[in-house]
Enzyme design. Structure first.
Site, PDB file in Angstrom:
ATOM      1  N   ASP A   1      -3.425  10.892  39.774  1.00 54.73           N
ATOM      2  CA  ASP A   1      -4.269  10.215  40.751  1.00 54.73           C
ATOM      3  C   ASP A   1      -4.203  10.963  42.087  1.00 54.73           C
ATOM      4  O   ASP A   1      -3.127  11.379  42.528  1.00 54.73           O
ATOM      5  CB  ASP A   1      -3.815   8.756  40.943  1.00 54.73           C
ATOM      6  CG  ASP A   1      -4.875   7.917  41.634  1.00 54.73           C
ATOM      7  OD1 ASP A   1      -5.477   7.054  40.978  1.00 54.73           O
ATOM      8  OD2 ASP A   1      -5.115   8.148  42.854  1.00 54.73           O
ATOM      9  N   ILE A   2      -5.343  11.101  42.720  1.00 56.79           N
ATOM     10  CA  ILE A   2      -5.425  11.869  43.967  1.00 56.79           C
ATOM     11  C   ILE A   2      -4.716  11.136  45.120  1.00 56.79           C
ATOM     12  O   ILE A   2      -4.272  11.776  46.078  1.00 56.79           O
ATOM     13  CB  ILE A   2      -6.909  12.178  44.286  1.00 56.79           C
ATOM     14  CG1 ILE A   2      -7.041  13.403  45.138  1.00 56.79           C
ATOM     15  CG2 ILE A   2      -7.633  10.984  44.867  1.00 56.79           C
ATOM     16  CD1 ILE A   2      -8.453  13.989  45.169  1.00 56.79           C
TER      17      ILE A   2
ATOM     18  N   ASN B   1      -8.183  -1.827  36.331  1.00 55.41           N
ATOM     19  CA  ASN B   1      -9.011  -2.611  37.248  1.00 55.41           C
ATOM     20  C   ASN B   1     -10.408  -2.715  36.652  1.00 55.41           C
ATOM     21  O   ASN B   1     -10.976  -1.709  36.216  1.00 55.41           O
ATOM     22  CB  ASN B   1      -9.071  -1.937  38.618  1.00 55.41           C
ATOM     23  CG  ASN B   1      -7.719  -1.926  39.307  1.00 55.41           C
ATOM     24  OD1 ASN B   1      -6.944  -2.876  39.195  1.00 55.41           O
ATOM     25  ND2 ASN B   1      -7.416  -0.845  40.009  1.00 55.41           N
TER      26      ASN B   1
ATOM     27  N   GLY C   1     -11.189  -4.998  41.567  1.00 59.24           N
ATOM     28  CA  GLY C   1     -10.823  -3.894  42.459  1.00 59.24           C
ATOM     29  C   GLY C   1     -11.185  -2.527  41.907  1.00 59.24           C
ATOM     30  O   GLY C   1     -10.661  -1.506  42.360  1.00 59.24           O
ATOM     31  N   GLN C   2     -12.087  -2.481  40.934  1.00 62.24           N
ATOM     32  CA  GLN C   2     -12.476  -1.191  40.364  1.00 62.24           C
ATOM     33  C   GLN C   2     -13.342  -0.416  41.357  1.00 62.24           C
ATOM     34  O   GLN C   2     -14.299  -0.966  41.908  1.00 62.24           O
ATOM     35  CB  GLN C   2     -13.238  -1.408  39.050  1.00 62.24           C
ATOM     36  CG  GLN C   2     -13.556  -0.119  38.320  1.00 62.24           C
ATOM     37  CD  GLN C   2     -14.184  -0.354  36.950  1.00 62.24           C
ATOM     38  OE1 GLN C   2     -14.468  -1.486  36.563  1.00 62.24           O
ATOM     39  NE2 GLN C   2     -14.412   0.739  36.235  1.00 62.24           N
TER      40      GLN C   2
ATOM     41  N   HIS D   1     -10.713   3.542  33.062  1.00 59.26           N
ATOM     42  CA  HIS D   1      -9.473   4.319  33.203  1.00 59.26           C
ATOM     43  C   HIS D   1      -8.268   3.398  33.211  1.00 59.26           C
ATOM     44  O   HIS D   1      -8.337   2.287  33.728  1.00 59.26           O
ATOM     45  CB  HIS D   1      -9.493   5.187  34.471  1.00 59.26           C
ATOM     46  CG  HIS D   1      -9.824   4.443  35.728  1.00 59.26           C
ATOM     47  ND1 HIS D   1     -11.124   4.097  36.069  1.00 59.26           N
ATOM     48  CD2 HIS D   1      -9.040   3.966  36.725  1.00 59.26           C
ATOM     49  CE1 HIS D   1     -11.116   3.459  37.219  1.00 59.26           C
ATOM     50  NE2 HIS D   1      -9.854   3.346  37.641  1.00 59.26           N
TER      51      HIS D   1
ATOM     52  N   HIS E   1      -4.597   3.147  34.759  1.00 53.35           N
ATOM     53  CA  HIS E   1      -3.594   3.684  35.690  1.00 53.35           C
ATOM     54  C   HIS E   1      -2.238   3.590  35.003  1.00 53.35           C
ATOM     55  O   HIS E   1      -1.897   2.539  34.439  1.00 53.35           O
ATOM     56  CB  HIS E   1      -3.505   2.822  36.960  1.00 53.35           C
ATOM     57  CG  HIS E   1      -4.711   2.849  37.831  1.00 53.35           C
ATOM     58  ND1 HIS E   1      -4.781   3.583  39.005  1.00 53.35           N
ATOM     59  CD2 HIS E   1      -5.907   2.212  37.730  1.00 53.35           C
ATOM     60  CE1 HIS E   1      -5.949   3.385  39.578  1.00 53.35           C
ATOM     61  NE2 HIS E   1      -6.658   2.554  38.835  1.00 53.35           N
TER      62      HIS E   1
HETATM   63  P1  AMP Z   1      -9.875   2.033  40.525  1.00 52.48           P
HETATM   64  O1  AMP Z   1      -9.763   1.239  41.788  1.00 52.48           O
HETATM   65  O2  AMP Z   1      -9.084   1.430  39.397  1.00 52.48           O
HETATM   66  O3  AMP Z   1     -11.302   2.332  40.154  1.00 52.48           O
HETATM   67  O4  AMP Z   1      -9.126   3.392  40.824  1.00 52.48           O
HETATM   68  C1  AMP Z   1      -9.737   4.630  40.957  1.00 52.48           C
HETATM   69  C2  AMP Z   1      -8.631   5.630  41.189  1.00 52.48           C
HETATM   70  O5  AMP Z   1      -9.180   6.918  41.065  1.00 52.48           O
HETATM   71  C3  AMP Z   1      -7.990   5.528  42.584  1.00 52.48           C
HETATM   72  O6  AMP Z   1      -6.584   5.305  42.428  1.00 52.48           O
HETATM   73  C4  AMP Z   1      -8.284   6.896  43.200  1.00 52.48           C
HETATM   74  O7  AMP Z   1      -7.240   7.369  44.002  1.00 52.48           O
HETATM   75  C5  AMP Z   1      -8.527   7.758  41.966  1.00 52.48           C
HETATM   76  N1  AMP Z   1      -9.386   8.917  42.173  1.00 52.48           N
HETATM   77  C6  AMP Z   1     -10.621   8.927  42.715  1.00 52.48           C
HETATM   78  N2  AMP Z   1     -11.131  10.169  42.707  1.00 52.48           N
HETATM   79  C7  AMP Z   1     -10.191  10.961  42.121  1.00 52.48           C
HETATM   80  C8  AMP Z   1     -10.120  12.351  41.813  1.00 52.48           C
HETATM   81  N3  AMP Z   1     -11.123  13.190  42.126  1.00 52.48           N
HETATM   82  N4  AMP Z   1      -9.005  12.826  41.223  1.00 52.48           N
HETATM   83  C9  AMP Z   1      -7.986  11.988  40.923  1.00 52.48           C
HETATM   84  N5  AMP Z   1      -7.997  10.674  41.167  1.00 52.48           N
HETATM   85  C10 AMP Z   1      -9.084  10.160  41.778  1.00 52.48           C
END
Ligand code: AMP
Ligand code: ZN
Length: 116
Positions: free
Chosen positions: A30-31, A86, A92-93, A99, A101
């Site tokens: 995760d970024i 999420n 909170g998506q 995906h 986490h």
């Molecule tokens: P969600 O709130 O479950 O949709 O989480 C989306 C997740 O994707 C968040 O934790 C972000 O930090 C992560 N994210 C978004 N863009 C990227 C990316 N380019 N590379 C890695 N993680 C990302």
């Protein structure tokens, strides 16, 4: 899905710090990590969210859940980890490509939900 950031990662149009890839799934860090270990496990097939799965996704979802503990262990989470999916706005998506986490670290993770 043209505008999906995770589809772009799958197509290598944008970079990601990958830790696992096979024909059906991809895992990358995760970024914005919420803990020392925080990676995302995604299907290569675009599915908006867990609210959009059906019987056709059974094998894919099974593979992902079986893979999660293996990858978590490889990342150093031998004593436990947390999985979060999420789903939808209320869930909170933020990225609408399904995906999981996978979150862990050296200490016990904090409680999940804080009522305000
Ligand atoms: P969600 O709130 O479950 O949709 O989480 C989306 C997740 O994707 C968040 O934790 C972000 O930090 C992560 N994210 C978004 N863009 C990227 C990316 N380019 N590379 C890695 N993680 C990302
Ligand atoms: Zn996508």
């Amino acid at each position: 899905m043209d505008n999906c950031i995770f589809c772009k990662i799958i197509k290598k149009e944008i970079p990601a710090n990958k830790l696992y890839e096979d024909e059906h799934v991809l895992a990358f860090h995760d970024i914005h990590p919420a803990a020392p270990v925080h990676f995302l496990l995604i299907p290569k097939l675009h599915v908006d969210s867990l609210a959009d799965v059906d019987d056709n996704h059974q094998n894919l979802l099974g593979r992902m859940l079986i893979l999660a503990p293996r990858l978590a262990k490889e990342q150093g989470c031998a004593e436990g980890f947390r999985t979060i999916i999420n789903t939808g706005r209320i869930g909170g998506q933020e990225v609408f490509h399904l995906h999981i986490h996978i979150i862990g670290g050296h200490q016990r993770l904090p409680g999940m939900i804080h009522q305000e």
